[in-house]
Design an enzyme around this catalytic site. Structure first.
Site: not given
Length: 806
Positions: A617, A660, A755-756
């Site tokens: 994402h 994801d 995120s990530g």
């Protein structure tokens, strides 16, 4: 039912392995007032000596493997002090460790010595105040020792004793049933052999990951007896359960009958908070927000399973705050329909109210380069290694479970006995720790001795996840030194070694050039033919010392290893949101994913000099690789340090099934430096243990907790998907390709901008990438832990993409 193992006859042994009747503890030594020494060949023969002992009731024996020595003892760990000692195994008769009864308790050999009315028992050998009908001389096999409760006449009401009250000749004792055919309370101590669920499905073995992968490892729950496929209750459910062998049913409860005898008494409980407050029995009935508690027996407004019937031993009276399931502190369901539950404010025991200070965020200076090694014998080691040479997790020094000991922070205030970090408080040969494995009392730690200037120097820059060839003839060892072929020939205490082919001064037949032709047993050089976890050893030329370990230094590590930072991290477990500012460059695999305009928006992890792992994402901004760039070697989000390296993204690979997780190939490999080092990847399909302590890092939203613009970190436990998918948490949203981590009561979490990024867990002294930060319901909210992509499920895809595009 347990068989009687009192002295005098081998005929009473349970059929099968004689050692099945003993509890084994490696590395444990006890002293006994009565003991006998025997030369023996093996542990089974030593057990036979214990069974046949005539001079006293044998409750345990010690077996020294290399000396081939057996010591039978009248004592066990309940009656005397236990010490550490290498290459010794303690075997204790199981029957003398139990404080419960099976059947009528005729075989009970515990140490309860008071009646159900709290009257002290009279000694069986005495004749006052009551002349007994049963005595040690008249009933030699009944275990009538001291004044312990016994059942010499097989009374149907169970163990009893003569009392010290002249008005009461005898009375029965409150001995709980052993939870082998039934369960007390919620079955947390059930150790029976039922292995089918309530609907008749066969249970999956606890050490299996098929058909259901899970994080319930026996090493994580050392006191829950997670063996074979027996029903157990390791996580505070209302009753025992198991994972099933049906692919469509992950887990299910088991039907275990309740015991008919009273459960073990837990005391009156506290009126204040001690530890997690599991024994709090006060009458506070309001939450931290001032909301009244709902009665535990009610189902309105909150429907739940924490009822007095399901948790009969947890004193779920009225609506008082309690902690029935091992939470952080006492809590209750609330009478507010929009707030399912909250913690309660319980005053701490023996504490005074002090003013609260707000600790400012401290920006640390550049941390010194730290090699995780020890000098000398390691008494000054202050690193954060917390696993042993065989990979066992260390027990916290302040804890007495699973091993009771005297090496506490208060007893050794100068030894820095923090958390469960490896230390050497008693000047042993190297740092060590007690382990969380009940069968292994202690082990040396997975640490190397620091390389001295005169030793071999290997400054090899290596590709992460690749091994390093070592010289078999070098006078240093790798691992436990089983392959060591150097020429050191004296022990750590300076005693010359006896030649392996010689039988003088010590006779031996297990370790000779003939019995171990591939172990290099030449001349008198130190070797490790039995793969001793503590390293090479030898028989000595000292008639008074059979054998001892040798001081073989560990071979130097490569300059850069995956998952090993050159700057020691804080390992912050504070209340990233609510975390703490990291030491600069202590998480050197953390990268910043940026737009072409140099704006940070996501994290990521370096897994190879030319590859980064992040969340899918994070790549929704643009389908073009040229829209992104990767910045490495930074601590400040502004990336002003000289150590910063920047790379363009050459190609992007999104996981094809929609998970994801995504791979980025960089325009060129990065240069490995003290500030830029890749992380290690986990083995395929491995599952992180429930409650394992892991860390997340990032420059994301801090929600006013400070540290903006600096890399922050926080540590918290992994939460098994079975728990995380409960209705009060994430209600079934977490998939098998994902994992949960966080504090159930909130306060610490990853957030927007993280995120990530990586979720890393330490194993064997290295950090392993177990998760990619993916999603959550808010940031640091109670009962809403973060969700991470489970990296181990995608190792084949990662390897295929990297190989095809190298």
């Amino acid at each position: 039912m347990l068989q009687s193992l009192v002295s005098g006859s081998l005929s009473s042994l349970v059929q099968g392995d004689i050692l099945d009747n003993y509890v084994r503890t490696d590395g444990a030594w006890i002293l006994g007032q009565k003991n006998q020494f025997y030369p023996t060949l093996n542990r089974e023969e030593c057990a036979e000596k214990c069974e046949a002992e005539q001079k006293f009731i044998c409750r345990s024996f010690l077996f020294a493997n290399k000396e081939k020595q057996c010591i039978t003892l009248a004592d066990n760990s309940k009656t005397t002090v236990m010490f550490r000692r290498s290459d010794v195994v303690l075997f204790e008769k199981r029957i003398y460790l139990l404080e419960c009864q099976t059947g009528r308790g005729q075989d009970y050999r515990g140490t309860e010595s008071k009646t159900r009315n709290n009257i002290t028992c009279q000694k069986w050998a005495e004749r006052s105040p009551h002349i007994p009908n049963y005595s040690p001389t008249a009933n030699p096999g009944a275990g009538l020792e001291q004044n312990y409760c016994r059942n010499p006449d097989n009374d149907e009401k169970g163990p009893w004793c003569y009392t010290t009250d002249h008005r009461t000749r005898f009375d029965y004792c409150n001995i709980p049933e052993c939870e082998e055919t039934c369960m007390h309370c919620s079955g947390g101590n059930y150790q029976g052999k039922i292995s089918q669920t309530e609907s008749g499905i066969e249970c999956q073995a606890w050490d299996s990951q098929e058909p259901h992968s899970h994080g319930y490892y026996a090493s994580t729950f050392p006191d829950k007896d997670l063996k074979k496929n027996y029903c157990r209750n390791p996580d505070g459910e209302p009753r025992p359960w198991c994972f099933t062998t049906s692919v469509t049913k992950r887990w299910e409860y088991c039907n275990i009958p309740r015991c008919t005898t009273p459960p073990p008494t837990s005391g009156p409980g506290r009126q204040c908070l001690e530890g997690k407050g599991e024994d709090y029995r006060g009458t506070i009935a309001v939450t931290v927000s001032g909301t009244p508690c709902q009665s535990w027996s009610a189902q309105e407004p909150q429907k739940h399973s924490r009822t007095p019937e399901n948790y009969p031993c947890k004193s779920l009276d009225e609506n008082y705050c309690r902690n029935p399931d091992g939470e952080t502190m006492p809590w209750c369901y609330t009478t507010n329909p929009s707030k399912r539950w909250e913690y309660c404010t319980i005053p701490k025991c023996h504490s005074t109210v002090a003013h609260t200070e707000i600790t400012p965020v401290v920006v640390p200076e550049q941390a010194a380069v730290v090699e995780d090694c020890y000098e000398g014998i390691g008494t000054n080691y202050r690193g954060t290694m917390s696993s042993t040479i065989t990979g066992k997790k260390c027990q916290t020094w302040s804890s007495m479970r699973p091993h009771r000991h005297t090496k506490t922070p208060s007893a050794f205030p100068q030894a820095d006995l923090r958390r469960n970090y490896c230390r050497n408080p008693d000047a042993d040969k190297a740092p060590w720790c007690y382990t969380t494995d009940p069968s292994t009392r202690w082990e040396f730690c997975n640490l190397q001795k620091c390389t001295s200037p005169g030793q071999l120097q290997l400054q090899t820059t290596m590709t992460p996840n690749l091994g390093m060839a070592s010289s078999l003839n070098a006078d240093c060892k790798t691992g436990n030194g089983k392959e060591y072929r150097g020429k050191i020939a004296e022990t750590a205490r300076g005693k010359p070694c006896q030649e392996w082919s010689s039988q003088t001064p010590h006779r031996h037949r297990d370790f000779t050039p003939q019995t171990h032709p591939s172990s290099g047993l030449e001349k008198n050089y130190c070797r490790n033919p039995d793969a001793d976890i503590n390293g090479p050893w030898c028989y000595t030329t000292d008639p008074g010392k059979t054998w001892d370990y040798c001081d073989i230094p560990s071979c130097p590590s490569p300059q850069f290893q995956c998952g090993k930072a050159k700057y020691e991290p804080n390992r912050c477990f504070a209340r990233i949101v609510g975390g703490c500012v990291s030491k600069p460059h202590s998480w050197p695999w953390q990268i910043s994913l940026r737009t072409s305009f140099n704006l940070h928006f996501c994290g990521g992890t370096l897994i190879d000099p030319q590859w980064v792992l992040t969340a899918t994402h994070c790549l929704d901004r643009s389908p073009r690789p040229s829209a992104y760039k990767v910045v490495l070697g930074l601590h400040r989000e502004r990336a002003t340090e000289q150590s910063v390296q920047t790379r363009n993204v050459e190609r992007m690979f999104k996981e094809p099934s929609g998970a994801d997780i995504a791979l980025l190939k960089l325009s060129s490999p990065v240069q490995l430096t003290n500030e830029v080092i890749p992380i290690c990847l986990p083995p395929v399909n491995t599952v992180v243990a429930d409650r394992a302590e892991c860390f997340v890092t990032g420059w994301g939203e801090t929600k006013g907790t400070g540290g903006d613009g600096l890399l922050k970190e926080t540590g918290f436990p992994v939460i098994e998907n079975k728990v995380c998918n409960r209705p009060e948490f994430l209600n079934g949203r977490v998939r098998t390709t994902e994992l949960c981590a966080g504090n159930i009561d909130g306060g610490t979490d990853s957030c927007q901008g993280d995120s990530g990024g990586p979720l890393v867990c330490e194993e064997h002294g290295k950090y392993i990438l177990q998760g990619v930060t993916s999603w959550g319901l808010g940031c640091a909210q109670p009962m809403k832990p973060g969700v991470y992509v489970r990296v181990s499920r995608f190792i084949p895809w990662i390897e295929r993409i990297m190989n095809e595009n190298s």
